[in-house]
Design an enzyme around this catalytic site. Structure first.
Site: not given
Ligand code: NAD
Length: 261
Positions: A143, A156
């Site tokens: 991130s 985080y």
């Molecule tokens: P999301 O909530 O849409 O998806 C998260 C995924 O992780 C889901 O499939 C969920 O089931 C899975 N998950 C959560 N906890 C889990 C566990 N204990 N075991 C197995 N699976 C688990 O989130 P997203 O926004 O798609 O985020 C994905 C990645 O991208 C994350 O690492 C997040 O930190 C990173 N990220 C997101 C953003 C954003 O703005 N959305 C920005 C930077 C980084």
């Protein structure tokens, strides 16, 4: 179809960014192992949809990424189902927002476990097979918070900075091999994880959802325009391509100039 014959495991791929990455890798011909929480029927529809759309094999490997034993079992199951793991995308992640003074201990432990420790356990489990074949791609979805901080996100930010550090170490330890390890550092991406923060902002400010989105994004992201999950899928596909053979240990921002400031 640069990834035909390769097998990818994408953690947290039942939603958001992970789902887009799984789809992008399947579009390049990779067989894909999905992981993440969700309703069984929805996950099965996603799995079958990947197979039907892209003519690849797709499997679902359940594991709670906060539990190391389940991570080892997930890797074993993916190898049993699809034969090997050539590409690991450590994407599963969670957020908890609170000032450090009152940050709950259980939330701290869970954010570190899923966003950082899980990436170590999965990496350790897939490396022997990658070394044996002298080819592998490990992509860690970090991130902008792996590069800079924001208030109220101590766990985080600590986890994502740690993940960038893990990325560099693995890249060094594999530097003389055909295995690369890189991190992707997105700014705001519109996914369920962020929708929760938009909803919280709308409630706090007493404004509509769209106005809350503009307020939340423009605080940090000069473009004020969210990253599309598909753009991240395309970047991961590039990192898995031969063109990226010497991209190693990088932490690549995709952040609308957030970290340029
Ligand atoms: P999301 O909530 O849409 O998806 C998260 C995924 O992780 C889901 O499939 C969920 O089931 C899975 N998950 C959560 N906890 C889990 C566990 N204990 N075991 C197995 N699976 C688990 O989130 P997203 O926004 O798609 O985020 C994905 C990645 O991208 C994350 O690492 C997040 O930190 C990173 N990220 C997101 C953003 C954003 O703005 N959305 C920005 C930077 C980084």
């Amino acid at each position: 179809m640069t990834l035909k014959g390769k097998v990818a495991l994408v953690t947290g791929s039942t939603s958001g960014i992970g789902a887009a990455i799984a789809s992008a890798l399947a579009a390049q011909g990779a067989d894909v192992a999905l992981n993440g929480f969700g309703e069984a029927a929805a996950i099965e529809a996603m799995r079958a949809g990947l197979e039907a759309r892209h003519g690849v094999r797709a499997a679902y490997c359940a594991a709670d990424m906060s539990r190391p034993a389940e991570i080892d079992a997930m890797v074993a199951q993916a190898i049993a189902s699809l034969g090997r793991i050539d590409i690991l995308v450590n994407n599963a992640g969670i957020q908890h927002v609170s000032p450090v003074d009152s940050f709950p201990s259980d939330k701290w432990e869970m954010v570190i476990a899923v966003n950082l420790s899980a990436c170590f356990y999965a990496t350790r489990a897939v490396l022997p097979g990658m070394r044996a074949r002298n080819w592998g791609r490990i992509v860690n979805i970090a991130s902008v918070h792996g590069l800079v901080a924001s208030v109220d996100k101590s766990a985080y930010v600590a986890a994502k900075h740690g993940l960038v550090g893990l990325t560099k170490t693995v890249a060094l330890e594999t530097a003389r091999t055909g295995i690369t390890c890189n991190a992707v550092c997105p700014g705001w991406v519109l996914t369920p994880l962020v929708e929760k923060q938009i909803a919280a902002r709308a409630e706090r400010d007493g404004v509509a959802r769209d106005e809350a989105q503009v307020r939340l994004l423009s605080e940090k992201m000069p473009s004020a325009d969210p990253v599309g999950p598909e753009a991240l899928g395309a970047l991961v596909a590039y990192l898995c391509s031969p063109a990226a053979d010497q991209v190693r240990g990088a932490a690549i921002p995709v952040d609308g100039a957030w970290t340029a400031q």
